[in-house]
Design a protein around this motif. Sequence first.
Motif, PDB file in Angstrom:
ATOM      1  N   MET A   1       0.890  -1.403  -0.085  1.00  0.00           N
ATOM      2  CA  MET A   1       0.070   0.022  -0.139  1.00  0.00           C
ATOM      3  C   MET A   1       0.834   1.276   0.149  1.00  0.00           C
ATOM      4  N   GLU A   2       0.585   2.178  -0.978  1.00  0.00           N
ATOM      5  CA  GLU A   2       1.274   3.547  -0.706  1.00  0.00           C
ATOM      6  C   GLU A   2       1.197   4.209   0.413  1.00  0.00           C
ATOM      7  N   ASP A   3       2.352   5.054   0.775  1.00  0.00           N
ATOM      8  CA  ASP A   3       2.471   5.538   1.819  1.00  0.00           C
ATOM      9  C   ASP A   3       1.210   6.601   2.152  1.00  0.00           C
ATOM     10  N   LYS A   4       0.749   7.437   1.340  1.00  0.00           N
ATOM     11  CA  LYS A   4      -0.356   8.050   1.642  1.00  0.00           C
ATOM     12  C   LYS A   4      -1.530   7.459   1.914  1.00  0.00           C
ATOM     13  N   LEU A   5      -1.558   6.175   1.279  1.00  0.00           N
ATOM     14  CA  LEU A   5      -2.924   5.516   1.723  1.00  0.00           C
ATOM     15  C   LEU A   5      -2.533   5.134   3.052  1.00  0.00           C
ATOM     16  N   LEU A   6      -1.725   4.596   3.500  1.00  0.00           N
ATOM     17  CA  LEU A   6      -1.521   4.203   5.023  1.00  0.00           C
ATOM     18  C   LEU A   6      -1.708   5.257   5.991  1.00  0.00           C
ATOM     19  N   VAL A   7      -1.219   6.604   5.730  1.00  0.00           N
ATOM     20  CA  VAL A   7      -1.452   7.503   6.515  1.00  0.00           C
ATOM     21  C   VAL A   7      -3.103   7.905   6.548  1.00  0.00           C
ATOM     22  N   ALA A   8      -3.776   7.920   5.407  1.00  0.00           N
ATOM     23  CA  ALA A   8      -5.231   8.202   5.025  1.00  0.00           C
ATOM     24  C   ALA A   8      -5.853   7.212   5.945  1.00  0.00           C
ATOM     25  N   LYS A   9      -5.645   5.832   5.999  1.00  0.00           N
ATOM     26  CA  LYS A   9      -6.131   4.900   6.827  1.00  0.00           C
ATOM     27  C   LYS A   9      -6.112   5.054   8.066  1.00  0.00           C
ATOM     28  N   THR A  10      -4.632   5.396   8.767  1.00  0.00           N
ATOM     29  CA  THR A  10      -4.557   5.704   9.928  1.00  0.00           C
ATOM     30  C   THR A  10      -5.552   6.626  10.373  1.00  0.00           C
ATOM     31  N   SER A 117      -8.865   5.121  -1.586  1.00  0.00           N
ATOM     32  CA  SER A 117      -8.135   6.027  -2.533  1.00  0.00           C
ATOM     33  C   SER A 117      -8.868   7.331  -2.726  1.00  0.00           C
ATOM     34  N   ASP A 118     -10.549   7.033  -2.816  1.00  0.00           N
ATOM     35  CA  ASP A 118     -11.256   8.127  -2.952  1.00  0.00           C
ATOM     36  C   ASP A 118     -11.112   9.163  -1.801  1.00  0.00           C
ATOM     37  N   VAL A 150      -1.931  -0.052  11.447  1.00  0.00           N
ATOM     38  CA  VAL A 150      -1.811  -0.057  10.029  1.00  0.00           C
ATOM     39  C   VAL A 150      -0.498  -0.622   9.126  1.00  0.00           C
ATOM     40  N   ILE A 151       0.396  -0.325   9.409  1.00  0.00           N
ATOM     41  CA  ILE A 151       1.636  -0.685   8.848  1.00  0.00           C
ATOM     42  C   ILE A 151       1.908  -2.339   9.057  1.00  0.00           C
ATOM     43  N   ARG A 152       1.603  -2.670  10.242  1.00  0.00           N
ATOM     44  CA  ARG A 152       1.778  -4.004  10.507  1.00  0.00           C
ATOM     45  C   ARG A 152       0.792  -4.967   9.807  1.00  0.00           C
ATOM     46  N   GLU A 153      -0.476  -4.569   9.758  1.00  0.00           N
ATOM     47  CA  GLU A 153      -1.478  -5.286   8.978  1.00  0.00           C
ATOM     48  C   GLU A 153      -1.094  -5.260   7.575  1.00  0.00           C
ATOM     49  N   ASP A 154      -0.636  -4.081   6.829  1.00  0.00           N
ATOM     50  CA  ASP A 154      -0.231  -4.016   5.508  1.00  0.00           C
ATOM     51  C   ASP A 154       0.784  -4.935   5.306  1.00  0.00           C
ATOM     52  N   ASP A 155       1.891  -5.047   6.175  1.00  0.00           N
ATOM     53  CA  ASP A 155       2.841  -6.005   5.918  1.00  0.00           C
ATOM     54  C   ASP A 155       2.511  -7.403   5.857  1.00  0.00           C
ATOM     55  N   VAL A 156       1.430  -7.740   6.997  1.00  0.00           N
ATOM     56  CA  VAL A 156       0.650  -9.236   6.951  1.00  0.00           C
ATOM     57  C   VAL A 156       0.006  -9.350   5.479  1.00  0.00           C
TER      58      VAL A 156
END
Length: 214
Positions: A1-10, A117-118, A150-156
């Motif tokens: 996942m892109e960094d900006k999406l990780l921050v948005a999801k956070t 993304s939206d 969020v980062i941990r979930e994305d890694d998994v």
Amino acid sequence: MEDKLLVAKTLLECYPHLDDLYEVLTGSSESCVHSGFYAIFPSEQMSIYERLIRYEERKVGLYNMKYLVEEAFRREKSAPLSLLKEKYINKRSMIQIMEKYGVSLRTCYRYLKRGLSDFCRGLENAGFSKQRLLLNFGNEPLFQTMLTKVIREDDVERLEQERAEEKKKERVASCLACEKEKEGERKGGTPGGVINNRRTPLPHGGSGHGCYVV
């Protein structure tokens, strides 16, 4: 996942906790004010008022975070974003979302991904890039905790996707080997895996591959 999406999801992960945390900080601020009246030494008063300032600054940050999330949803309108709003703003479970919109779990996850993304685009339209979000909210403990989650979930999720891709390649390679074996039997005129007109599995190299060759 892109960094900006990780921050948005956070931000979205933070949203359900903002009101409760705001109330806790309000209580802490009131306790500081009360304690300040009974502080004897100037150093003690200064320490209390410094804590009070930190609590109030955090409250402002939480208020701004909540407003920004809601503003991003107001700026963008789409079906995927509606599902994202159901999950994070209305706090509905995946089952409730599936039942309300009549979609499968797989479709629901696909729409949530597109909705993220939206939502990210809505943040950018409001003037908040990834860098500005981190600048404004990066020091908030709640944001830091959720970003780690969020980062941990994305890694998994990425590891699971890589494993699924490897298994897919193995299945394709195994089926290609099966096809070659079948073609060789046809050219050789042997009956292959046909015994009494019944299909029998022909293992490849002892692997027990389950393709049926006729």
